[in-house]
Design a protein around this motif. Sequence first.
Motif, PDB file in Angstrom:
ATOM      1  N   THR A  24       0.936  -1.153   0.134  1.00 29.03           N
ATOM      2  CA  THR A  24      -0.122   0.084  -0.080  1.00 29.03           C
ATOM      3  C   THR A  24       0.823   1.173   0.084  1.00 29.03           C
ATOM      4  O   THR A  24       0.552   2.361  -0.691  1.00 29.03           O
ATOM      5  CB  THR A  24      -0.840   0.006   1.152  1.00 29.03           C
ATOM      6  OG1 THR A  24      -1.921  -1.145   1.196  1.00 29.03           O
ATOM      7  CG2 THR A  24      -1.726   1.249   1.462  1.00 29.03           C
ATOM      8  N   SER A  25       1.952   1.280   0.563  1.00 33.90           N
ATOM      9  CA  SER A  25       2.822   2.470   0.841  1.00 33.90           C
ATOM     10  C   SER A  25       3.360   2.636  -0.619  1.00 33.90           C
ATOM     11  O   SER A  25       3.807   3.462  -0.922  1.00 33.90           O
ATOM     12  CB  SER A  25       3.983   2.290   1.822  1.00 33.90           C
ATOM     13  OG  SER A  25       3.510   2.196   2.944  1.00 33.90           O
ATOM     14  N   CYS A  28       0.693   4.183  -2.834  1.00 35.02           N
ATOM     15  CA  CYS A  28       0.418   5.566  -2.303  1.00 35.02           C
ATOM     16  C   CYS A  28       1.796   6.385  -2.808  1.00 35.02           C
ATOM     17  O   CYS A  28       1.726   7.720  -3.236  1.00 35.02           O
ATOM     18  CB  CYS A  28       0.303   5.806  -0.993  1.00 35.02           C
ATOM     19  SG  CYS A  28      -1.321   5.018  -0.383  1.00 35.02           S
ATOM     20  N   ARG A  29       3.048   5.928  -2.942  1.00 39.31           N
ATOM     21  CA  ARG A  29       4.152   6.700  -3.364  1.00 39.31           C
ATOM     22  C   ARG A  29       4.002   7.043  -4.690  1.00 39.31           C
ATOM     23  O   ARG A  29       4.457   8.039  -5.386  1.00 39.31           O
ATOM     24  CB  ARG A  29       5.405   5.982  -2.792  1.00 39.31           C
ATOM     25  CG  ARG A  29       6.678   6.600  -3.378  1.00 39.31           C
ATOM     26  CD  ARG A  29       6.897   7.891  -3.208  1.00 39.31           C
ATOM     27  NE  ARG A  29       7.402   7.902  -2.035  1.00 39.31           N
ATOM     28  CZ  ARG A  29       8.108   9.165  -1.163  1.00 39.31           C
ATOM     29  NH1 ARG A  29       8.177  10.260  -2.177  1.00 39.31           N
ATOM     30  NH2 ARG A  29       8.656   9.084  -0.287  1.00 39.31           N
ATOM     31  N   ASP A  32       0.288   9.475  -5.319  1.00 38.39           N
ATOM     32  CA  ASP A  32       0.261  10.863  -4.911  1.00 38.39           C
ATOM     33  C   ASP A  32       1.721  11.304  -4.391  1.00 38.39           C
ATOM     34  O   ASP A  32       2.137  12.464  -4.088  1.00 38.39           O
ATOM     35  CB  ASP A  32      -0.532  11.309  -3.880  1.00 38.39           C
ATOM     36  CG  ASP A  32      -0.463  10.246  -2.313  1.00 38.39           C
ATOM     37  OD1 ASP A  32       0.725   9.879  -2.332  1.00 38.39           O
ATOM     38  OD2 ASP A  32      -1.305  10.041  -1.672  1.00 38.39           O
ATOM     39  N   GLN A  36       3.323   7.079   2.912  1.00 43.96           N
ATOM     40  CA  GLN A  36       2.205   6.622   3.797  1.00 43.96           C
ATOM     41  C   GLN A  36       2.157   5.540   4.473  1.00 43.96           C
ATOM     42  O   GLN A  36       2.614   4.409   3.863  1.00 43.96           O
ATOM     43  CB  GLN A  36       0.967   6.989   3.327  1.00 43.96           C
ATOM     44  CG  GLN A  36       0.669   8.691   2.644  1.00 43.96           C
ATOM     45  CD  GLN A  36      -0.643   8.728   2.245  1.00 43.96           C
ATOM     46  OE1 GLN A  36      -1.604   8.179   2.674  1.00 43.96           O
ATOM     47  NE2 GLN A  36      -0.635   9.557   0.843  1.00 43.96           N
ATOM     48  N   LYS A  38      -0.375   3.067   6.300  1.00 40.64           N
ATOM     49  CA  LYS A  38      -1.842   2.877   6.426  1.00 40.64           C
ATOM     50  C   LYS A  38      -2.073   1.368   6.969  1.00 40.64           C
ATOM     51  O   LYS A  38      -1.495   0.748   7.305  1.00 40.64           O
ATOM     52  CB  LYS A  38      -2.206   2.954   5.017  1.00 40.64           C
ATOM     53  CG  LYS A  38      -2.068   4.143   4.413  1.00 40.64           C
ATOM     54  CD  LYS A  38      -3.318   4.481   3.474  1.00 40.64           C
ATOM     55  CE  LYS A  38      -3.072   5.964   3.135  1.00 40.64           C
ATOM     56  NZ  LYS A  38      -4.344   6.428   2.103  1.00 40.64           N
ATOM     57  N   THR A  41      -4.488  -3.495   4.294  1.00 38.84           N
ATOM     58  CA  THR A  41      -5.671  -3.702   3.400  1.00 38.84           C
ATOM     59  C   THR A  41      -6.621  -4.852   3.504  1.00 38.84           C
ATOM     60  O   THR A  41      -6.125  -5.753   3.747  1.00 38.84           O
ATOM     61  CB  THR A  41      -5.063  -3.682   1.736  1.00 38.84           C
ATOM     62  OG1 THR A  41      -4.379  -2.580   1.343  1.00 38.84           O
ATOM     63  CG2 THR A  41      -6.487  -3.824   0.802  1.00 38.84           C
ATOM     64  N   PHE A  47      -7.395   1.879  -7.386  1.00 41.56           N
ATOM     65  CA  PHE A  47      -7.131   3.175  -7.864  1.00 41.56           C
ATOM     66  C   PHE A  47      -7.205   3.194  -9.500  1.00 41.56           C
ATOM     67  O   PHE A  47      -6.642   2.288 -10.344  1.00 41.56           O
ATOM     68  CB  PHE A  47      -5.512   3.531  -7.626  1.00 41.56           C
ATOM     69  CG  PHE A  47      -5.227   3.392  -5.992  1.00 41.56           C
ATOM     70  CD1 PHE A  47      -5.273   4.333  -5.267  1.00 41.56           C
ATOM     71  CD2 PHE A  47      -5.025   2.161  -5.600  1.00 41.56           C
ATOM     72  CE1 PHE A  47      -5.138   4.154  -3.870  1.00 41.56           C
ATOM     73  CE2 PHE A  47      -4.553   1.823  -4.234  1.00 41.56           C
ATOM     74  CZ  PHE A  47      -4.981   2.523  -3.390  1.00 41.56           C
ATOM     75  N   ASP A  60      -4.575  -2.941  -5.434  1.00 41.87           N
ATOM     76  CA  ASP A  60      -3.872  -3.191  -4.140  1.00 41.87           C
ATOM     77  C   ASP A  60      -4.519  -4.404  -3.311  1.00 41.87           C
ATOM     78  O   ASP A  60      -5.594  -4.148  -2.706  1.00 41.87           O
ATOM     79  CB  ASP A  60      -3.686  -2.053  -3.419  1.00 41.87           C
ATOM     80  CG  ASP A  60      -2.703  -2.305  -2.240  1.00 41.87           C
ATOM     81  OD1 ASP A  60      -2.154  -3.267  -1.916  1.00 41.87           O
ATOM     82  OD2 ASP A  60      -2.870  -1.374  -1.355  1.00 41.87           O
ATOM     83  N   SER A 162       9.829   2.825  -0.840  1.00 47.84           N
ATOM     84  CA  SER A 162       8.716   3.644  -1.042  1.00 47.84           C
ATOM     85  C   SER A 162       8.981   4.946   0.025  1.00 47.84           C
ATOM     86  O   SER A 162       8.439   5.844  -0.253  1.00 47.84           O
ATOM     87  CB  SER A 162       7.541   3.170  -0.435  1.00 47.84           C
ATOM     88  OG  SER A 162       7.137   1.779  -1.187  1.00 47.84           O
ATOM     89  N   LEU A 198      -8.876   8.426  -7.478  1.00 50.76           N
ATOM     90  CA  LEU A 198      -8.313   7.936  -6.299  1.00 50.76           C
ATOM     91  C   LEU A 198      -9.625   7.303  -5.704  1.00 50.76           C
ATOM     92  O   LEU A 198     -10.099   8.118  -4.791  1.00 50.76           O
ATOM     93  CB  LEU A 198      -7.320   8.623  -5.388  1.00 50.76           C
ATOM     94  CG  LEU A 198      -6.861   7.936  -4.279  1.00 50.76           C
ATOM     95  CD1 LEU A 198      -6.066   6.722  -4.543  1.00 50.76           C
ATOM     96  CD2 LEU A 198      -5.917   8.861  -3.531  1.00 50.76           C
TER      97      LEU A 198
END
Length: 213
Positions: A24-25, A28-29, A32, A36, A38, A41, A47, A60, A162, A198
């Motif tokens: 997930t990181s 996100c990298r 955006d 991050q 998080k 999941t 996405f 993801d 990431s 997103l």
Amino acid sequence: MMAETKRKADLKVIILGDYNVGKTSFVCRYIDGTFQTKEPTIGAAFFLKQWGPYNIAVWDTAGDERYTGLSNFYCRNAGAAILAFDMTSVSSFESLWARFIPLLDSALENCIKVVVGMKLDLLDSDRTREITIEEATKFSREINSNIDISHLPKDPYFETSSLKGSNVTEVFEYIFNHCVPLTDAEKRVAGNTGIVDLSKPVNDGAKDKKKCC
């Protein structure tokens, strides 16, 4: 914006790997440009990214074994797969073959599988590499024996961070250039395109069957 999200994607990319390897990181990298951390999941998060004139769906998936059945569903018709592992954990690498490669039976026949070593930044500290570059590269060739990768600029293996953003964009562009290559004119436009949408995480596989591509 709602009309954009309902358009059928031109390419489906699935991200698979053990719990806590950093999938997930990683996404996100790329999406955006930030690092991050998080919550794990549940099921899958969806996405949508624009690449020139193409819509790319990125899924993801959860790494917990409880969600293996859902991950199999999300792999359906995938044209590319990112197989992620933690370079400081040999068990996460072994899981790729044992748990995640079989899930790709429902992907497209010519699905490209890119192996991605995560947490490169930890190798600069006190953590030890447990998988060599040679081992991972050999694995990436073996799992792509069904397609011709001789024309690709490099073997389908990357080492990423990431946290620092190292090689994250390169992984996605490697996939996109193979699956949906752009013309010179499209490349000029692509430099100005970004995120289409997103969306919120998807936790109910049955609820989102129409989004599969």
